[in-house]
Write an enzyme that holds these catalytic residues in place. Sequence first.
Site, mmCIF file in Angstrom:
data_model
loop_
_atom_site.group_PDB
_atom_site.id
_atom_site.type_symbol
_atom_site.label_atom_id
_atom_site.label_comp_id
_atom_site.label_asym_id
_atom_site.label_seq_id
_atom_site.Cartn_x
_atom_site.Cartn_y
_atom_site.Cartn_z
ATOM 1 C CB SER A 8 -13.491 44.455 39.522
ATOM 2 O OG SER A 8 -14.629 44.657 40.332
ATOM 3 C CG HIS A 33 -12.055 41.796 43.035
ATOM 4 N ND1 HIS A 33 -11.260 41.534 44.140
ATOM 5 C CD2 HIS A 33 -12.846 42.832 43.392
ATOM 6 C CE1 HIS A 33 -11.543 42.385 45.101
ATOM 7 N NE2 HIS A 33 -12.513 43.174 44.681
ATOM 8 C CG ASP A 35 -15.864 44.728 44.405
ATOM 9 O OD1 ASP A 35 -15.024 44.559 45.312
ATOM 10 O OD2 ASP A 35 -15.558 45.174 43.282
ATOM 11 C CG MET A 37 -20.527 46.583 47.312
ATOM 12 S SD MET A 37 -20.484 48.086 46.312
ATOM 13 C CE MET A 37 -18.990 47.804 45.349
ATOM 14 C CG HIS A 66 -13.654 43.476 48.551
ATOM 15 N ND1 HIS A 66 -13.288 44.632 47.900
ATOM 16 C CD2 HIS A 66 -13.698 43.800 49.867
ATOM 17 C CE1 HIS A 66 -13.133 45.599 48.770
ATOM 18 N NE2 HIS A 66 -13.376 45.124 49.973
ATOM 19 C CG MET A 68 -16.789 46.072 49.825
ATOM 20 S SD MET A 68 -16.813 47.414 48.616
ATOM 21 C CE MET A 68 -15.700 46.761 47.394
ATOM 22 C CG MET A 137 -10.791 49.410 50.016
ATOM 23 S SD MET A 137 -11.288 48.416 48.591
ATOM 24 C CE MET A 137 -12.275 49.597 47.662
ATOM 25 C CG ASP A 175 -10.765 46.829 44.876
ATOM 26 O OD1 ASP A 175 -11.081 47.328 43.786
ATOM 27 O OD2 ASP A 175 -11.556 46.163 45.573
#
Length: 223
Positions: A8, A33, A35, A37, A66, A68, A137, A175
């Site tokens: 990540s 990966h 993230d 956000m 991913h 979010m 998650m 994750d």
Amino acid sequence: MTPLIAPSLLAADFANLQQEIDVVNRSDADWLHLDVMDGRFVPNITFGMLMVEAAKRMCSKPLDVHLMIVEPEKYIESFREAGADVISVHIEACPHLHRTLQQIRATGAMAGVAVNPHTPVSLLEDVLEDLDLVCLMSVNPGFGGQKFIYRTLEKTRQLKQMITERNLSVRIEIDGGVGLQNAASILSAGADVLVAGSSVFKANDPIQAIRQLKQSRQESLLV
């Protein structure tokens, strides 16, 4: 089957991003990966399309993005164009989940759904056939470095049973809080992809840490 390892980027040193991604390139990692956000769906802001685009230029591995974020359907094409190979949206953020998954697949990306710790996997019953990936998650989303929620193991078993009973090839990704201390148990429960942040990028030897995570499958057979 050997698990896929997806380091990540959230745990990387952003002041030395090229070096950090070069480590991933030279390792046995399978995906990178990322993230994304927005400060609304989760209480944190990270990065957007420009970072995905930059990572795509530097990384030789597929990008596992991913989202979010709220209203992810507004940005799916943009993230695909930026270089996302896998796009996961949160079930909690998608009132029209089936439509959003079809939108992802139409771009040519793999379609994933992320599920928060409090959300039961039974809610995926009607979309399993439309998925390539389910991201469970194992921490509350928003921040890295959290402790693994062990209830996730039972959720993983439940989801694996649902997938097996339908003879589907949906991958299960875990994750949050994943490391050598729990990787074997997670894989034994039925996971296929391990997202690892701090346990990789904060390790003294990230390449060795990734190699050990890949080998956790053998340990899982003994769990």
